[in-house]
Design a protein around this motif. Structure first.
Motif, mmCIF file in Angstrom:
data_model
loop_
_atom_site.group_PDB
_atom_site.id
_atom_site.type_symbol
_atom_site.label_atom_id
_atom_site.label_comp_id
_atom_site.label_asym_id
_atom_site.label_seq_id
_atom_site.Cartn_x
_atom_site.Cartn_y
_atom_site.Cartn_z
ATOM 1 N N SER A 75 -56.138 -1.693 5.474
ATOM 2 C CA SER A 75 -55.809 -2.602 4.359
ATOM 3 C C SER A 75 -57.041 -3.308 3.793
ATOM 4 O O SER A 75 -56.956 -4.426 3.276
ATOM 5 C CB SER A 75 -54.763 -3.642 4.812
ATOM 6 N N CYS A 77 -58.674 -2.483 1.048
ATOM 7 C CA CYS A 77 -58.672 -1.640 -0.149
ATOM 8 C C CYS A 77 -59.800 -1.978 -1.114
ATOM 9 O O CYS A 77 -60.397 -1.082 -1.723
ATOM 10 C CB CYS A 77 -57.317 -1.753 -0.857
ATOM 11 N N HIS A 229 -51.869 1.821 -4.253
ATOM 12 C CA HIS A 229 -50.642 1.150 -4.707
ATOM 13 C C HIS A 229 -49.475 1.476 -3.773
ATOM 14 O O HIS A 229 -48.677 0.595 -3.417
ATOM 15 C CB HIS A 229 -50.315 1.575 -6.135
ATOM 16 N N HIS A 231 -49.691 2.453 -0.621
ATOM 17 C CA HIS A 231 -49.979 1.852 0.678
ATOM 18 C C HIS A 231 -49.637 0.360 0.679
ATOM 19 O O HIS A 231 -49.016 -0.150 1.633
ATOM 20 C CB HIS A 231 -51.462 2.049 1.005
ATOM 21 N N GLN A 232 -50.007 -0.332 -0.406
ATOM 22 C CA GLN A 232 -49.724 -1.770 -0.483
ATOM 23 C C GLN A 232 -48.224 -2.022 -0.596
ATOM 24 O O GLN A 232 -47.706 -2.988 -0.012
ATOM 25 C CB GLN A 232 -50.460 -2.368 -1.681
ATOM 26 N N LYS A 233 -47.542 -1.146 -1.307
ATOM 27 C CA LYS A 233 -46.092 -1.277 -1.442
ATOM 28 C C LYS A 233 -45.403 -1.096 -0.095
ATOM 29 O O LYS A 233 -44.465 -1.850 0.247
ATOM 30 C CB LYS A 233 -45.567 -0.270 -2.458
ATOM 31 N N ASN A 235 -46.616 -1.674 2.769
ATOM 32 C CA ASN A 235 -46.994 -2.712 3.728
ATOM 33 C C ASN A 235 -46.686 -4.128 3.249
ATOM 34 O O ASN A 235 -47.075 -5.087 3.908
ATOM 35 C CB ASN A 235 -48.484 -2.592 4.053
ATOM 36 N N SER A 236 -46.017 -4.232 2.095
ATOM 37 C CA SER A 236 -45.676 -5.565 1.577
ATOM 38 C C SER A 236 -44.358 -6.035 2.181
ATOM 39 O O SER A 236 -43.586 -5.276 2.727
ATOM 40 C CB SER A 236 -45.573 -5.506 0.069
#
Length: 236
Positions: A75, A77, A229, A231-233, A235-236
């Motif tokens: 994370s 990024c 995007h 990956h962040q979604k 892990n959110s």
């Protein structure tokens, strides 16, 4: 959640399952889950990761790609984006130096390169600084018979003439596109015999390769942004 077998992803990306396993062992993708019978399976995020690796490898060096993918896995990024951005800056610098030296060849003017005052002879450190390479590279080219030095009578240090600096500049600009020593020797012979059209052709090919590399880098960045995007979604 959509799942994939290793073979399905390997077929989709036209690689072997061994290649996928290597990326996994290099810590480039998220942790791979297992079935109850201990068989690995991949999900959408793994598919994105593998696709990104393959896209980036077309335009970037392996160490850069691997480090960027490891950063995203952790994370980090923004750091990954700055890393690939630095590589784009380097290709811009490379293009600029190729264009500068091509212009000098076309006009036969090497004395004003980078506004450096050139003496009749210069030491290896000075030549390396002007060419933007390490002194070890010049020594290697000399061992290969591509350039020749003389010796300072007072201290025995290597010294290079303006004509040898010109060869060093040409080699440093084309070293990534002219692969064989004999090809380089032929080009340097052409410059000695003032066959500038052949030298210019080699520089134009170098510029075309840099343009193509930039195109591939931008395509890789597009995949990289999609993966970040996703990956962040996840892990959110």
């Amino acid at each position: 959640m959509e799942t994939y077998t290793p073979k399905q992803i390997a077929n989709a990306l036209h690689v072997s399952t061994t290649t996928l396993r290597r990326y996994e062992e290099q810590d480039l993708i998220p942790v791979v889950p297992r079935t109850n019978s201990n068989h690995r399976f991949y999900t959408s995020i793994h598919f994105h990761a593998f696709t990104t690796v393959r896209a980036l490898l077309k335009g970037y060096n392996i160490p850069v790609v691997y480090e960027a993918m490891r950063m995203i896995k952790r994370s980090r990024c923004e750091e990954a984006l700055w890393l690939v951005n630095e590589q784009q800056f380097q290709i811009q610098v490379e293009k600029q130096r190729v264009e500068e030296i091509l212009t000098m060849i076309q006009h036969g003017e090497f004395k004003q390169y980078k506004n450096v005052k050139l003496n009749k002879y210069m030491r290896i450190g000075e030549a390396a600084k002007i060419a933007g390479v390490n002194t070890s590279a010049i020594r290697h080219w000399e061992n290969e018979g591509l350039v020749h030095s003389e010796r300072n009578n007072e201290n025995g240090y290597r010294i290079y003439s303006i004509s040898e600096l010109r060869k060093i500049l040409i080699i440093s600009s084309l070293r990534k596109t002219v692969y064989y020593i004999e090809n380089v020797k032929k080009l340097l012979n052409d410059i000695d015999t003032q066959k500038y059209d052949k030298i210019e052709h080699s520089f134009q090919l170098a510029l075309e390769k840099l343009n193509n590399q930039l195109f591939l880098q931008l395509k890789g960045i597009a995949e990289l942004m999609n993966y970040i995007h996703f990956h962040q979604k996840m892990n959110s």
